[in-house]
Design a protein around this motif. Structure first.
Motif, PDB file in Angstrom:
ATOM      1  N   THR A  90       0.828  -1.202   0.000  1.00 58.71           N
ATOM      2  CA  THR A  90       0.000   0.000   0.000  1.00 58.71           C
ATOM      3  C   THR A  90       0.864   1.253   0.000  1.00 58.71           C
ATOM      4  O   THR A  90       1.875   1.325   0.688  1.00 58.71           O
ATOM      5  CB  THR A  90      -0.901   0.006   1.244  1.00 58.71           C
ATOM      6  N   ALA A  91       0.416   2.245  -0.769  1.00 56.90           N
ATOM      7  CA  ALA A  91       1.156   3.506  -0.821  1.00 56.90           C
ATOM      8  C   ALA A  91       1.138   4.185   0.549  1.00 56.90           C
ATOM      9  O   ALA A  91       0.116   4.196   1.241  1.00 56.90           O
ATOM     10  CB  ALA A  91       0.550   4.432  -1.875  1.00 56.90           C
ATOM     11  N   GLN A  92       2.268   4.739   0.930  1.00 56.33           N
ATOM     12  CA  GLN A  92       2.425   5.369   2.238  1.00 56.33           C
ATOM     13  C   GLN A  92       3.003   6.786   2.074  1.00 56.33           C
ATOM     14  O   GLN A  92       3.391   7.205   0.979  1.00 56.33           O
ATOM     15  CB  GLN A  92       3.381   4.523   3.100  1.00 56.33           C
ATOM     16  N   LYS A  93       3.074   7.472   3.207  1.00 58.07           N
ATOM     17  CA  LYS A  93       3.759   8.773   3.256  1.00 58.07           C
ATOM     18  C   LYS A  93       5.192   8.547   3.734  1.00 58.07           C
ATOM     19  O   LYS A  93       5.447   7.766   4.653  1.00 58.07           O
ATOM     20  CB  LYS A  93       3.031   9.731   4.200  1.00 58.07           C
ATOM     21  N   ILE A  94       6.105   9.252   3.097  1.00 61.21           N
ATOM     22  CA  ILE A  94       7.515   9.169   3.465  1.00 61.21           C
ATOM     23  C   ILE A  94       7.947  10.540   3.980  1.00 61.21           C
ATOM     24  O   ILE A  94       7.652  11.577   3.368  1.00 61.21           O
ATOM     25  CB  ILE A  94       8.387   8.770   2.262  1.00 61.21           C
ATOM     26  N   TYR A  95       8.659  10.536   5.115  1.00 70.55           N
ATOM     27  CA  TYR A  95       9.169  11.777   5.684  1.00 70.55           C
ATOM     28  C   TYR A  95      10.685  11.809   5.533  1.00 70.55           C
ATOM     29  O   TYR A  95      11.348  10.765   5.530  1.00 70.55           O
ATOM     30  CB  TYR A  95       8.803  11.890   7.167  1.00 70.55           C
ATOM     31  N   GLY A  96      11.238  13.009   5.407  1.00 68.18           N
ATOM     32  CA  GLY A  96      12.683  13.120   5.269  1.00 68.18           C
ATOM     33  C   GLY A  96      13.189  14.520   5.543  1.00 68.18           C
ATOM     34  O   GLY A  96      12.407  15.455   5.771  1.00 68.18           O
ATOM     35  N   ARG A  97      14.500  14.633   5.496  1.00 62.76           N
ATOM     36  CA  ARG A  97      15.151  15.921   5.742  1.00 62.76           C
ATOM     37  C   ARG A  97      16.394  16.015   4.873  1.00 62.76           C
ATOM     38  O   ARG A  97      17.174  15.059   4.781  1.00 62.76           O
ATOM     39  CB  ARG A  97      15.528  16.059   7.223  1.00 62.76           C
ATOM     40  N   LEU A  98      16.582  17.177   4.225  1.00 58.13           N
ATOM     41  CA  LEU A  98      17.740  17.411   3.372  1.00 58.13           C
ATOM     42  C   LEU A  98      18.647  18.455   4.006  1.00 58.13           C
ATOM     43  O   LEU A  98      18.179  19.491   4.497  1.00 58.13           O
ATOM     44  CB  LEU A  98      17.304  17.917   1.991  1.00 58.13           C
ATOM     45  N   ASN A 107      27.480  21.001   5.261  1.00 61.84           N
ATOM     46  CA  ASN A 107      27.694  21.597   6.582  1.00 61.84           C
ATOM     47  C   ASN A 107      26.512  21.366   7.510  1.00 61.84           C
ATOM     48  O   ASN A 107      26.401  22.022   8.553  1.00 61.84           O
ATOM     49  CB  ASN A 107      27.957  23.095   6.439  1.00 61.84           C
ATOM     50  N   GLN A 108      25.624  20.459   7.123  1.00 58.75           N
ATOM     51  CA  GLN A 108      24.432  20.125   7.898  1.00 58.75           C
ATOM     52  C   GLN A 108      23.451  21.295   8.004  1.00 58.75           C
ATOM     53  O   GLN A 108      22.634  21.366   8.931  1.00 58.75           O
ATOM     54  CB  GLN A 108      24.811  19.637   9.310  1.00 58.75           C
ATOM     55  N   ILE A 109      23.499  22.200   7.023  1.00 62.14           N
ATOM     56  CA  ILE A 109      22.554  23.304   6.958  1.00 62.14           C
ATOM     57  C   ILE A 109      21.333  22.837   6.172  1.00 62.14           C
ATOM     58  O   ILE A 109      21.472  22.264   5.084  1.00 62.14           O
ATOM     59  CB  ILE A 109      23.171  24.535   6.273  1.00 62.14           C
ATOM     60  N   PRO A 110      20.113  23.050   6.674  1.00 64.92           N
ATOM     61  CA  PRO A 110      18.914  22.617   5.938  1.00 64.92           C
ATOM     62  C   PRO A 110      18.843  23.270   4.562  1.00 64.92           C
ATOM     63  O   PRO A 110      19.209  24.428   4.375  1.00 64.92           O
ATOM     64  CB  PRO A 110      17.764  23.101   6.836  1.00 64.92           C
ATOM     65  N   ILE A 111      18.364  22.499   3.582  1.00 60.61           N
ATOM     66  CA  ILE A 111      18.192  22.987   2.215  1.00 60.61           C
ATOM     67  C   ILE A 111      16.702  23.246   1.994  1.00 60.61           C
ATOM     68  O   ILE A 111      15.892  22.321   1.989  1.00 60.61           O
ATOM     69  CB  ILE A 111      18.718  21.974   1.184  1.00 60.61           C
ATOM     70  N   GLU A 112      16.364  24.499   1.800  1.00 54.50           N
ATOM     71  CA  GLU A 112      14.968  24.883   1.601  1.00 54.50           C
ATOM     72  C   GLU A 112      14.633  24.913   0.113  1.00 54.50           C
ATOM     73  O   GLU A 112      15.450  25.287  -0.716  1.00 54.50           O
ATOM     74  CB  GLU A 112      14.716  26.270   2.205  1.00 54.50           C
ATOM     75  N   GLY A 113      13.422  24.510  -0.238  1.00 52.05           N
ATOM     76  CA  GLY A 113      12.963  24.599  -1.616  1.00 52.05           C
ATOM     77  C   GLY A 113      13.453  23.490  -2.519  1.00 52.05           C
ATOM     78  O   GLY A 113      13.290  23.567  -3.739  1.00 52.05           O
ATOM     79  N   ALA A 114      14.070  22.433  -1.949  1.00 50.35           N
ATOM     80  CA  ALA A 114      14.481  21.292  -2.770  1.00 50.35           C
ATOM     81  C   ALA A 114      13.245  20.547  -3.272  1.00 50.35           C
ATOM     82  O   ALA A 114      12.176  20.571  -2.650  1.00 50.35           O
ATOM     83  CB  ALA A 114      15.374  20.356  -1.970  1.00 50.35           C
ATOM     84  N   TYR A 115      13.410  19.851  -4.396  1.00 47.60           N
ATOM     85  CA  TYR A 115      12.285  19.182  -5.065  1.00 47.60           C
ATOM     86  C   TYR A 115      12.441  17.684  -4.928  1.00 47.60           C
ATOM     87  O   TYR A 115      13.496  17.120  -5.220  1.00 47.60           O
ATOM     88  CB  TYR A 115      12.255  19.596  -6.535  1.00 47.60           C
ATOM     89  N   ILE A 116      11.357  17.022  -4.469  1.00 48.03           N
ATOM     90  CA  ILE A 116      11.339  15.568  -4.311  1.00 48.03           C
ATOM     91  C   ILE A 116      10.249  15.010  -5.220  1.00 48.03           C
ATOM     92  O   ILE A 116       9.075  15.414  -5.116  1.00 48.03           O
ATOM     93  CB  ILE A 116      11.076  15.165  -2.842  1.00 48.03           C
TER      94      ILE A 116
END
Length: 741
Positions: free
Chosen positions: A17-25, A29-38
């Motif tokens: 069954t299709a599920q939701k996947i969570y993640g973090r980019l 330097n371990q700085i969050p990347i905003e606006g990335a496309y998945i």
């Protein structure tokens, strides 16, 4: 065992069954990347990262593959395994050369910000003049010795120094309400350009979290959390140009990051009377990763500047040979200013679907400006020099909650926030002076107390390829003014509240195209001195706007944006030269067309251009005398940037401002200009770069700022109204040497 249980359960159901996947980019330097496309290649579902770098993508199952990319980073493929359902994905992206093919306009509500992201990657900011020039369609002009805030032009506005554009740095407002020189005065010289990491901007009054001054648009600058490398540099150029720069990481670990930066600048200028300009900038920032992915950052800055200036000169004095283009009528003009600031920012995730961001700020600001616009019109003996000065404490906070909510196939993203800003101004003064020393007459002298409490609620309702973004904003102002020239008067106080609704529609037929219709009401506040004297009438005049446009990545090399727009203002602000202030005027309307192009000619050559055509008119005056002084009808800027194979890089930039009316009947015209600048860099060895820049490559005679002003010279029997201008820089060469380590 938990992973096995999930798999067994799915197999028991007969299918995965299709599920939701969570993640973090994050970056290296371990700085969050905003606006990335998945993007899920199998189900074609998509998502994007928020400012914490987190994402949630639906309709994904074991065996699917995610394609993940971001501007300036290498695109990667991530196969989904059984553990992807148990723990959030932690993904690190590597930086890479910019490819316009990586641009995706679909994810962000404010997709226009992708333009500044492209420009920052291609052409990092290298001078204070370039900070605002990164905003597509924004043209600037400097005058009064380089220490004064730039004059701004955007969408048919002569914004003066900030009356119709809201500026902020790390959440701290830059616009100064009830400023001694003019409403909304915005001096960005306290920002060291090389510390800028991100620029978020939007045109028009369409964003619920932006309030005062956000009529023509808003610009938010965000500074870096960590430096890519340490840097020292020195610039040397004609007319006494000297600039030293130092930027050093103090901490660079996964949980702790800190750096300091400093800038020293000296400049005499091309004027016959030296500008004697000097500026000192110091900045430090510390970021701490806390428990449960919370993060705290603090920035501290100090800025001081002083200058002498030739100021604006009348055309007739130059045409008659009395002075040259770089001469002066009153060379005792000039000023000093300083700003010390502290900013705090706290971010914390709330579950998997939300986060909260809070920031607080404090700034101590001092300003002294000596000007002479009319020379000997008022005082035939001593001249008409004036001083505008103030000392200000500015403090406040903002808290914003972001929360995602799912209703079946509909995604709802809520943003709600509250904020407070208070300005306490002592000695807000306008006086007539002699030689920057003797006060001849106090015209205005008083203390300002002004507070703005605000709250907003904005939603983004997504269903398929469509999104509706409604919003509402509430602003409550308290104006207070104590007139120190009248001992019999107590502090005047006025309260005023404004409600500002917004409603935007987005349609994303593909990941390469976004169509939008934006509508909204904004406002710019009036000066507290005017607000109190008018007993609260017309102190928060509204601006009504609508934009219809698109963002289109035609192919992997070409990105185009366009918009037809209209803006009505209940009250226009008009510059009054003889008093050196901005006064409220009548209603106005503007409409026009914005066009932009980003073209990656090859992997090493980029072309960009932004054009704006505008019609700006007063609505309360008869046809023919309803021009808005200094409102530009056509502007253009752009250029070519290249990266050579043999350690060479450089570019050519142009800016164009058309002729425009300088008064209401267009009988006096401010001449336009076309100016070209160039730069080239060569990497001498690893980390060591030699640079050369040329301002005004073709040595054009151009006027950087112009005003229609009534003035009188000492030997004249009658005053004359004509163009008064500050000349633009002539052909100027500067060299730089920078070492990164």
């Amino acid at each position: 065992m938990r992973s096995i249980a999930i798999i067994c359960c799915l197999l028991f159901m007969g299918k995965m069954t299709a599920q939701k996947i969570y993640g973090r980019l994050v970056d290296e330097n371990q700085i969050p990347i905003e606006g990335a496309y998945i993007f899920n290649i199998q189900s074609e579902s998509h998502a994007h990262t928020n400012e914490l770098g987190t994402f949630r993508i639906k309709e994904s199952q074991i065996g699917d593959t995610l394609r993940i990319g971001a501007l300036g980073y290498s695109t990667i493929l991530v196969p989904l395994q059984e553990k992807s359902y148990v723990d959030p994905l932690e993904i690190e992206l590597e930086e890479s050369a910019l490819e316009l093919g990586e641009v995706v306009v679909r994810p962000k509500t404010n997709a226009l910000s992708v333009l500044s992201a492209i420009d920052l990657k291609v052409r990092p900011v290298g001078s204070s003049q370039e900070i605002l020039q990164k905003v597509p369609g924004l043209v600037i002009g400097q005058h009064a010795g380089g220490g004064k805030a730039e004059q701004l032009f955007l969408r048919g506005f002569d914004i003066d120094h900030g009356t119709d554009i809201a500026l902020a740095v790390d959440g701290m407002p830059v616009n100064m309400v009830s400023h001694a020189h003019g409403q909304g005065y915005s001096d960005l010289h306290f920002v060291i350009p090389e510390t800028i990491d991100n620029i978020d901007f939007n045109k028009g009054p369409y964003t619920a979290d932006k309030g005062n001054f956000a009529t023509a648009g808003h610009v938010d600058f965000k500074t870096k959390e960590v430096l890519e490398n340490n840097r020292v540099g020195f610039d040397y150029g004609e007319f006494g140009w000297n600039r030293g720069l130092g930027m050093f990481n103090l901490l660079k670990t996964k949980k702790d990051k800190a750096y300091v930066a400093g800038e020293l600048l000296r400049f005499d200028g091309p004027f016959e009377s030296s500008q004697n300009f000097s500026r000192v900038n110091l900045f430090g920032k510390y970021t701490k990763q806390l428990w449960n992915d919370a993060k705290l950052s603090m920035g501290v800055s100090y800025f001081t500047s002083k200058w002498d200036a030739s100021g604006q000169i009348p055309e007739r004095a130059v045409n008659s040979g009395r002075i040259t283009r770089f001469g002066a009528i009153d060379d005792t003009e000039g000023g000093t200013t300083s700003r010390s600031s502290v900013t705090l920012k706290f971010q914390k995730p709330i579950g998997k679907q939300g986060f909260i961001t809070s920031n607080a700020f404090f700034s101590r600001y001092d300003f002294d400006l000596f000007s002479n616009f009319t020379f000997f019109l008022v005082d035939r003996e001593n001249g008409d020099q004036i001083v505008q000065r103030e000392s200000r404490n500015l403090f406040g906070f903002n808290t914003v909650l972001n929360q995602n909510i799912e209703w079946g196939d509909i995604d709802l993203r809520l943003r709600a926030g509250v904020g407070l800003r208070t300005d306490m101004v002592q000695g807000n003064e306008l006086s007539r002076t002699l030689n920057r020393g003797t006060v001849l007459q106090n015209i205005q002298l008083g203390d300002v107390r002004e507070s703005n409490f605000n709250s907003f609620l904005e939603g983004r309702i997504e269903f398929g390829k469509y999104a509706i973004v409604p919003g509402i904003r509430l602003d409550h102002f308290r104006f207070g003014y104590l007139d120190n020239l009248r001992t019999d008067q107590e502090e005047g106080k006025v309260k005023k509240t404004r409600l500002s609704p917004k409603l935007n529609f987005l349609f994303d037929p593909t990941e390469n195209l976004q169509l939008f219709l934006k509508t909204g009401i904004g406002f710019h506040s009036n000066d507290a001195r005017v607000s109190v004297s008018q007993n609260g009438e017309d102190v928060l005049p509204a601006a009504y706007g609508v934009d219809l446009g698109s963002l289109f990545r035609i192919n992997s090399k070409i990105f185009v944006n366009s918009a037809l727009w209209y803006l009505h203002l209940d009250q226009e602000f008009v510059y009054v030269g003889d008093a050196g202030i901005v006064e409220p005027s009548g209603r106005s309307e503007r409409y026009g067309l914005d066009m932009g192009l980003r073209y990656q000619i090859s992997d090493r050559v980029f072309f960009d251009s932004d054009l704006t055509y505008t019609v700006a008119r007063s609505k309360d005056e008869p046809r023919g005398i309803n021009y808005i002084p200094l409102a530009p009808d056509f502007t253009a800027s752009g250029g070519v940037t290249f990266y050579g194979r043999n350690k060479f890089s450089g570019g050519i930039r142009y800016r164009y401002l058309d002729d425009r009316p300088a008064n209401e009947d267009n009988s006096i015209v401010a001449e336009g200009y076309f100016v070209v600048d160039a730069n080239a860099n060569y990497e001498l060895s690893k980390g060591l770069t030699l640079g050369l820049s040329i301002q005004n490559l073709f040595n054009t005679d151009w006027n950087e700022t112009q005003f229609a002003t009534l003035s009188q010279l000492r030997n004249e029997s009658q005053p004359t109204e004509e163009i008064h201008f500050t000349p633009g820089a002539p052909f100027t060469v500067r060299a730089s040497l920078q070492y990164r380590f």
